[in-house]
Design a protein around this motif. Structure first.
Motif, short mmCIF file in Angstrom:
data_model
loop_
_atom_site.label_atom_id
_atom_site.label_comp_id
_atom_site.label_asym_id
_atom_site.label_seq_id
_atom_site.Cartn_x
_atom_site.Cartn_y
_atom_site.Cartn_z
N ASN A 53 97.39 15.12 51.55
CA ASN A 53 98.73 15.67 51.38
C ASN A 53 99.66 15.00 52.39
O ASN A 53 99.55 15.22 53.58
N ASN A 54 100.57 14.19 51.86
CA ASN A 54 101.44 13.38 52.72
C ASN A 54 102.81 14.05 52.90
O ASN A 54 103.82 13.57 52.42
N ASN A 55 102.80 15.21 53.58
CA ASN A 55 104.03 15.94 53.90
C ASN A 55 104.77 16.48 52.67
O ASN A 55 106.00 16.52 52.64
N SER A 56 104.02 16.93 51.68
CA SER A 56 104.65 17.51 50.49
C SER A 56 105.43 18.76 50.86
O SER A 56 104.98 19.57 51.69
N THR A 57 106.59 18.93 50.24
CA THR A 57 107.42 20.12 50.50
C THR A 57 107.42 21.08 49.32
O THR A 57 108.09 22.11 49.37
N ASP A 58 106.68 20.75 48.27
CA ASP A 58 106.56 21.66 47.13
C ASP A 58 105.33 22.56 47.35
O ASP A 58 104.91 22.78 48.49
N ASP A 59 104.72 23.03 46.29
CA ASP A 59 103.58 23.94 46.41
C ASP A 59 102.24 23.21 46.34
O ASP A 59 101.22 23.81 45.97
N THR A 60 102.23 21.93 46.70
CA THR A 60 101.00 21.13 46.62
C THR A 60 99.86 21.77 47.40
O THR A 60 98.74 21.93 46.88
N ALA A 61 100.09 22.12 48.67
CA ALA A 61 99.02 22.65 49.51
C ALA A 61 98.39 23.90 48.90
O ALA A 61 97.16 24.02 48.81
N GLU A 62 99.23 24.81 48.45
CA GLU A 62 98.73 26.06 47.88
C GLU A 62 97.93 25.81 46.60
O GLU A 62 96.86 26.41 46.40
#
Length: 313
Positions: A53-62
C-alpha cells in the motif's frame, strides 16, 4: 486436514512464487486482482501475495485487511511503503517476500487461473530463463474509442501476444511491467527497480521495467514469453481521454530520455525518433486514405507528445 493446517501455520513449506502487487487508490480494481489470485489452479502453498500500500488515501487498507481475513487459508499480507512511487513500492514488496521466484502485478488487472503455475513451470524447466512475461489482453470498461489503433493502444494497455509456445521474447520487446516474473537470485545480481523511474502518484514517468530489462540485456540474461501466464489489463474510461493520452505519451518520452542519458545513448535515441516519425507519417497517411482520420490524428499526436518528452530537460 489438521496436519495440512498445522503445516501451513508453521510455514514448513517452501514458497515457490511471490506475487508483488503495488497499489495506490484503486481499491475496487485491486479486489478483482486479489480475487483472481485465490482462483489460481496452483496449490495455495506454492505462492504468497504481498500487497504494498503506497500511501493510498481511499479505503484500500480496510478492504485489503477484510479480504485477507476472509481468505485466511491463503498466504496474503499487506505492507505499507511511505516513499511515494511505483519503484519504491515494488522494491519494498521484493524485500518483504520470500519466494525463489518473483512475479510483478499491478492493481488494475486480473490473471488467468494458470498464471502462477505457468511461471513456476518456466523457471523449473528452462534453466537459462532469468525472467519472463506473458500475454496481456486489454479489457475495456467502456467502449473502445474510434481513434485507437494497435499503435496508440500500446502505451495505454501494452497489449501483447506472441503465440502459444514458450520462447525467447521477440527482439525489441520486453515483458509488460504488470505481467513479469524474475528469479530472486537475478534481482540480487542485477539489482531492483530504479526509483528515479516509475509512476509517482499521478506522475506518469515510467520506464523502470525497460531499465531493468536493459540491464538484463547488457548482461546477456535470457527472458522468455510464457503463453499461459495471461493477464487481463482493466482499462477504465479515465485512461481514454485526450488529456491522459497526451500526458502519458509525453512522460514516455521523458523516461526514454532519462534512460538514454544513463546508458549514454542519447544521440541514438534522438536519431531513432526521426525514423519513428517517418514510419508514423506513412501509417497516418494510410489511415487517412482509408477514411480512418481519428486513428491518423491520434497516431501523430502520440509521436508529437513523445518527441516533446524526449526534448524535455
Amino acid at each position: 486436514m489438521l496436519f495440512i493446517y498445522l503445516h501451513y501455520q508453521n510455514r514448513d513449506f517452501m514458497i515457490r512464487l511471490s506475487v508483488i502487487i503495488s497499489t495506490y487508490n484503486r481499491s475496487a480494481l485491486l479486489m478483482q486482482t486479489l480475487q483472481s489470485l485465490v482462483e489460481q489452479n496452483a496449490s495455495r502453498y506454492d505462492w504468497e501475495c504481498v500487497v504494498v500500500n503506497n500511501n493510498s488515501t481511499d479505503d484500500t487498507a480496510e478492504r485489503v485487511e477484510q479480504f485477507i481475513a476472509e481468505h485466511a487459508g491463503f498466504n496474503f499480507k499487506m505492507v505499507n511503503e511511505l516513499n511515494q512511487g511505483l519503484s519504491y513500492a515494488r522494491n519494498r514488496g521484493i524485500r518483504e517476500s520470500e519466494g525463489e521466484y518473483i512475479a510483478i502485478l499491478d492493481d488494475d488487472e486480473r490473471i488467468a487461473p494458470d498464471f502462477v503455475d505457468a511461471y513456476i513451470e518456466l523457471f523449473d524447466k528452462v534453466e537459462d530463463a532469468v525472467a519472463g512475461g506473458g500475454p496481456i489482453v486489454a479489457e475495456y470498461m467502456t467502449e473502445k474509442p474510434s481513434w485507437m489503433s494497435p499503435y496508440t493502444e500500446r502505451p495505454i494497455a501494452n497489449t501483447m501476444y506472441f503465440g502459444d509456445e514458450i520462447k525467447p521474447f521477440p527482439k525489441g520487446r520486453i515483458p509488460g511491467g504488470g505481467n513479469m516474473a524474475i528469479r530472486r537470485n537475478a534481482i540480487r545480481r542485477y539489482g531492483v527497480f530504479d526509483t528515479s523511474l516509475g509512476y509517482v502518484g499521478e506522475d506518469l514517468v515510467g520506464g523502470e521495467e525497460s531499465d531493468l530489462f536493459e540491464r538484463l540485456e547488457i548482461a546477456g540474461a535470457k527472458y522468455y514469453y510464457v503463453p499461459k501466464a495471461v493477464m487481463y489489463h482493466i482499462v477504465p474510461e479515465s485512461k481514454l481521454t485526450k488529456e491522459y493520452f497526451e500526458r502519458l505519451c509525453f512522460n514516455i518520452g521523458v523516461s526514454q530520455r532519462r534512460r538514454a542519458r544513463y546508458f549514454r545513448r542519447e544521440r541514438k535515441v534522438l536519431l531513432m525518433e526521426k525514423v519513428k516519425w517517418c514510419a508514423t507519417l506513412l501509417i497516418a497517411a494510410f489511415y487517412t486514405l482509408t477514411f480512418r482520420l481519428p486513428k491518423a490524428r491520434y497516431l501523430i499526436l502520440m509521436r508529437q507528445c513523445i518527441s516533446r518528452g524526449l526534448k524535455h530537460k
